[in-house]
Design a protein around this motif. Structure first.
Motif, PDB file in Angstrom:
ATOM      1  N   LEU A  13       0.831  -1.205   0.000  1.00 25.40           N
ATOM      2  CA  LEU A  13       0.000   0.000   0.000  1.00 25.40           C
ATOM      3  C   LEU A  13       0.867   1.257   0.000  1.00 25.40           C
ATOM      4  O   LEU A  13       0.538   2.245  -0.657  1.00 25.40           O
ATOM      5  CB  LEU A  13      -0.941  -0.012   1.205  1.00 25.40           C
ATOM      6  CG  LEU A  13      -1.879  -1.224   1.265  1.00 25.40           C
ATOM      7  CD1 LEU A  13      -2.747  -1.158   2.507  1.00 25.40           C
ATOM      8  CD2 LEU A  13      -2.751  -1.304   0.022  1.00 25.40           C
ATOM      9  N   ASN A  14       1.962   1.220   0.743  1.00 29.12           N
ATOM     10  CA  ASN A  14       2.878   2.370   0.756  1.00 29.12           C
ATOM     11  C   ASN A  14       3.428   2.643  -0.641  1.00 29.12           C
ATOM     12  O   ASN A  14       3.527   3.791  -1.087  1.00 29.12           O
ATOM     13  CB  ASN A  14       4.054   2.116   1.711  1.00 29.12           C
ATOM     14  CG  ASN A  14       3.617   2.015   3.146  1.00 29.12           C
ATOM     15  OD1 ASN A  14       2.523   2.452   3.494  1.00 29.12           O
ATOM     16  ND2 ASN A  14       4.451   1.433   3.983  1.00 29.12           N
ATOM     17  N   ASN A  15       3.785   1.557  -1.344  1.00 28.18           N
ATOM     18  CA  ASN A  15       4.315   1.711  -2.705  1.00 28.18           C
ATOM     19  C   ASN A  15       3.278   2.327  -3.642  1.00 28.18           C
ATOM     20  O   ASN A  15       3.600   3.169  -4.485  1.00 28.18           O
ATOM     21  CB  ASN A  15       4.756   0.348  -3.246  1.00 28.18           C
ATOM     22  CG  ASN A  15       5.972  -0.196  -2.517  1.00 28.18           C
ATOM     23  OD1 ASN A  15       6.724   0.553  -1.915  1.00 28.18           O
ATOM     24  ND2 ASN A  15       6.160  -1.504  -2.553  1.00 28.18           N
ATOM     25  N   LEU A  16       2.031   1.892  -3.497  1.00 28.27           N
ATOM     26  CA  LEU A  16       0.953   2.441  -4.329  1.00 28.27           C
ATOM     27  C   LEU A  16       0.745   3.927  -4.045  1.00 28.27           C
ATOM     28  O   LEU A  16       0.587   4.733  -4.970  1.00 28.27           O
ATOM     29  CB  LEU A  16      -0.348   1.681  -4.075  1.00 28.27           C
ATOM     30  CG  LEU A  16      -0.418   0.239  -4.587  1.00 28.27           C
ATOM     31  CD1 LEU A  16      -1.701  -0.418  -4.104  1.00 28.27           C
ATOM     32  CD2 LEU A  16      -0.343   0.204  -6.105  1.00 28.27           C
ATOM     33  N   LEU A  17       0.735   4.284  -2.772  1.00 32.19           N
ATOM     34  CA  LEU A  17       0.541   5.689  -2.391  1.00 32.19           C
ATOM     35  C   LEU A  17       1.651   6.561  -2.966  1.00 32.19           C
ATOM     36  O   LEU A  17       1.411   7.650  -3.489  1.00 32.19           O
ATOM     37  CB  LEU A  17       0.515   5.821  -0.865  1.00 32.19           C
ATOM     38  CG  LEU A  17      -0.763   5.345  -0.179  1.00 32.19           C
ATOM     39  CD1 LEU A  17      -0.528   5.135   1.316  1.00 32.19           C
ATOM     40  CD2 LEU A  17      -1.895   6.338  -0.400  1.00 32.19           C
ATOM     41  N   GLU A  18       2.866   6.070  -2.876  1.00 30.39           N
ATOM     42  CA  GLU A  18       4.014   6.837  -3.373  1.00 30.39           C
ATOM     43  C   GLU A  18       3.990   6.960  -4.890  1.00 30.39           C
ATOM     44  O   GLU A  18       4.346   8.004  -5.450  1.00 30.39           O
ATOM     45  CB  GLU A  18       5.305   6.155  -2.906  1.00 30.39           C
ATOM     46  CG  GLU A  18       6.555   6.956  -3.220  1.00 30.39           C
ATOM     47  CD  GLU A  18       7.802   6.327  -2.626  1.00 30.39           C
ATOM     48  OE1 GLU A  18       8.883   6.521  -3.208  1.00 30.39           O
ATOM     49  OE2 GLU A  18       7.697   5.636  -1.592  1.00 30.39           O
ATOM     50  N   LYS A  19       3.561   5.896  -5.559  1.00 34.19           N
ATOM     51  CA  LYS A  19       3.607   5.867  -7.020  1.00 34.19           C
ATOM     52  C   LYS A  19       2.465   6.660  -7.662  1.00 34.19           C
ATOM     53  O   LYS A  19       2.654   7.321  -8.686  1.00 34.19           O
ATOM     54  CB  LYS A  19       3.554   4.415  -7.489  1.00 34.19           C
ATOM     55  CG  LYS A  19       3.808   4.217  -8.977  1.00 34.19           C
ATOM     56  CD  LYS A  19       3.929   2.735  -9.307  1.00 34.19           C
ATOM     57  CE  LYS A  19       4.231   2.514 -10.777  1.00 34.19           C
ATOM     58  NZ  LYS A  19       4.372   1.070 -11.099  1.00 34.19           N
ATOM     59  N   TYR A  20       1.270   6.613  -7.051  1.00 34.21           N
ATOM     60  CA  TYR A  20       0.094   7.161  -7.733  1.00 34.21           C
ATOM     61  C   TYR A  20      -0.546   8.369  -7.032  1.00 34.21           C
ATOM     62  O   TYR A  20      -1.588   8.847  -7.478  1.00 34.21           O
ATOM     63  CB  TYR A  20      -0.964   6.063  -7.883  1.00 34.21           C
ATOM     64  CG  TYR A  20      -0.488   4.906  -8.725  1.00 34.21           C
ATOM     65  CD1 TYR A  20      -0.193   5.082 -10.077  1.00 34.21           C
ATOM     66  CD2 TYR A  20      -0.317   3.636  -8.177  1.00 34.21           C
ATOM     67  CE1 TYR A  20       0.252   4.020 -10.859  1.00 34.21           C
ATOM     68  CE2 TYR A  20       0.126   2.575  -8.954  1.00 34.21           C
ATOM     69  CZ  TYR A  20       0.412   2.767 -10.284  1.00 34.21           C
ATOM     70  OH  TYR A  20       0.852   1.718 -11.051  1.00 34.21           O
ATOM     71  N   SER A  21       0.068   8.842  -5.960  1.00 35.23           N
ATOM     72  CA  SER A  21      -0.476  10.033  -5.298  1.00 35.23           C
ATOM     73  C   SER A  21       0.648  10.857  -4.699  1.00 35.23           C
ATOM     74  O   SER A  21       1.801  10.405  -4.627  1.00 35.23           O
ATOM     75  CB  SER A  21      -1.478   9.632  -4.212  1.00 35.23           C
ATOM     76  OG  SER A  21      -0.822   9.013  -3.114  1.00 35.23           O
ATOM     77  N   ASN A  22       0.306  12.049  -4.242  1.00 38.79           N
ATOM     78  CA  ASN A  22       1.273  12.961  -3.643  1.00 38.79           C
ATOM     79  C   ASN A  22       0.805  13.374  -2.258  1.00 38.79           C
ATOM     80  O   ASN A  22      -0.385  13.283  -1.940  1.00 38.79           O
ATOM     81  CB  ASN A  22       1.424  14.218  -4.518  1.00 38.79           C
ATOM     82  CG  ASN A  22       1.967  13.881  -5.898  1.00 38.79           C
ATOM     83  OD1 ASN A  22       3.025  13.278  -6.029  1.00 38.79           O
ATOM     84  ND2 ASN A  22       1.227  14.266  -6.936  1.00 38.79           N
TER      85      ASN A  22
END
Length: 519
Positions: A13-22
């Motif tokens: 989930l951390n990776n997704l947040l970093e990749k697709y949001s700011n």
């Protein structure tokens, strides 16, 4: 800190947040379940909108994110409740220690048969540092049976459970039937003590109480390969075996309190480390946004009809219901009953085998498309939507994939993740997919042209895709085939007919004991 299904690993989930949001983006999970995603998002400085129609989900999340409380006071209140309860109920678990004949030793857990006859005990006594497992004498068995016959059960919440053979919910089953008389009495006394304290701390301690309910029910099976009294874990369903383990309510409640305090301590430490000043506010809706304050919202809306404005969300992650894999609301009946929650069963997005509910494949197909359509509406243009999904049924895949294609989403990435807990179906079947497929889509602002495949074309596409994959690779499992097939659909914008993927693979290919497919 609580039992719930399908918890996703925080690193993913951390990776997704970093990749697709700011940082400071508004992120949404419309089927938020336990709340792992929204907890991680808040910690990593995103503004969070969390939604789930299941009331127990909302309750768990509120306690997970609660930060305005005194940890020392929470410990003191929990300790006081435990001490008061022990004074009034310890006699219900008193048993003779087989080592020193102490009559005031306490049974930590009792093995009982399906007729509730006590058979064995794990006993805790001051004469030993470890519990002693021993057979109960006839006199000891009769003492427990007579005690339960003569004890009054205080008024407590009870409700009917939908008849559903898929999850072993027999006709006429009620939540009371899931507990022994002793378990009901002690849980009720504990529940009443908790409800006497002030709301903020009451709800936090109720989190521990509800997470302890299944532990102290008749649903705890012994793992016989490890010993008659080696306790298993309640996974799904309401199956009560030939024997079960009745756990001492107060003994296991202490453990749940310990996990609650440890979890809250970890959360506050991480939150403090990531936010120099804890300027995070819980608000009720998006009209209350203050740009100087981080916020979170916990909502209880139907995901088919969300109240958020068009193009208002920066990133969506969700883990929608997996067809009939877990009928979440039916499974949550113990928790929702004790918390006296009103449950909107009619609007649950699910496939249920219960004849008492109109929740079939056709209904699921319609509902999922409405949910995906809502996600498209509220997501900002060219922003991303990630979805995890698990199913071996063609029905559920058909519903999810067609809904994403019809709503103009473009496939950005696809991979497999492993959740913290598997359903029994995933654990026990060689041919099933293991873990969840994680698909990320981009909201396209241009209209895509699709080609509709009939049933024969859909079947041929699956066979051709699988054959090419197997020919070009040494080891191909079910996960690999599903991924290749889905990539093919989105690459070519195919809207498919409903097929049973596993049935077709079985007819055209063979699978070995390691779960690898061959031509």
């Amino acid at each position: 800190m609580h039992k719930y299904w399908g918890k996703k690993p925080s690193s993913t989930l951390n990776n997704l947040l970093e990749k697709y949001s700011n940082p400071q983006d508004i992120v949404l999970d419309p089927f938020s379940g336990y709340g792992v995603f929204i907890c991680e998002a808040l910690i990593y400085n995103r503004n969070v909108v969390s939604n789930d129609l299941n009331p127990i989900s909302n309750f768990i999340q509120k306690q997970l994110l609660e930060k305005d409380f005194d940890l020392t006071k929470l410990k003191k209140l929990a300790k006081k409740i435990i001490e008061e309860l022990e004074k009034s109920i310890n006699y219900l678990y008193e048993i003779r220690c087989p080592n020193c004949n102490n009559e005031k030793a306490l049974s930590v857990s009792t093995l009982r048969n399906k007729n509730d006859i006590p058979l064995k005990s794990k006993t805790k006594c001051h004469c030993s540092k470890t519990v002693v497992e021993h057979e109960l004498t006839l006199e000891e068995k009769n003492k427990i049976i007579e005690m339960e016959k003569n004890i009054d059960i205080p008024i407590h919440p009870n409700s009917k459970i939908f008849h559903n053979s898929r999850i072993s919910a027999q006709k006429g089953l009620e939540t009371d039937d899931l507990f022994t008389t002793r378990g009901l009495v002690v849980n009720t006394l504990l529940f009443n003590l908790i409800n006497k304290i002030e709301t903020k701390y009451k709800d936090l301690i109720l989190l521990a109480f509800t997470s302890n309910l299944a532990n102290t029910s008749r649903l705890v099976p012994p793992i016989k390969s490890r010993g008659e009294m080696s306790a298993g874990a309640w996974m799904t369903g309401f199956y009560i075996g030939e024997t079960y383990i009745e756990n001492n309510v107060i003994h296991y409640f202490k453990n749940r309190i310990s996990k609650l305090i440890s979890g809250k301590k970890d959360y506050l430490e991480i939150l403090n480390a990531n936010h120099k000043t804890l300027n995070i506010k819980k608000i009720n809706n998006l009209t209350q946004i203050d740009n100087n304050v981080s916020f979170y919202i916990i909502d209880n809306y139907d995901a088919k009809n969300l109240p958020y404005p068009d193009n208002s969300i920066d990133y969506v992650f969700t883990d929608p219901p997996y067809g009939d894999s877990v009928p979440y609301f039916e499974q949550s009946v113990i928790w929702n009953t004790w918390l006296k929650n009103n449950v909107d069963y009619d609007n649950e997005v699910v496939i249920s085998n219960s004849s008492e509910r109109n929740k079939n494949n056709k209904e699921f197909f319609i509902d999922i498309e409405k949910c995906i359509s809502e996600i498209y509406r509220i997501l900002k243009p060219n922003k991303y939507f990630s979805l995890t999904f698990h199913s071996i049924s063609g029905d559920e895949w058909y519903s999810i994939l067609n809904a994403c294609l019809k709503n103009n989403f473009l496939l950005e990435n696809i991979e497999w993740i492993t959740q913290k807990t598997f359903t029994p179906r995933q654990l026990n079947r060689t041919k099933t997919v293991k873990g969840d497929m994680l698909m990320t889509f981009k909201k396209s602002i241009s209209i895509n042209n699709y080609r509709f495949l009939d049933k024969e074309e859909t079947i041929n596409l699956l066979i051709d895709t699988s054959k090419k994959l197997i020919e070009n690779n040494i080891q191909v499992n079910t996960n690999d085939i599903y991924m290749a097939f889905i990539e093919n659909l989105f690459k070519n914008h195919y809207i498919i007919e409903n097929i049973n993927i596993i049935d077709i693979l079985n007819k055209k290919f063979s699978i070995n004991e390691n779960g690898l497919w061959n031509i």
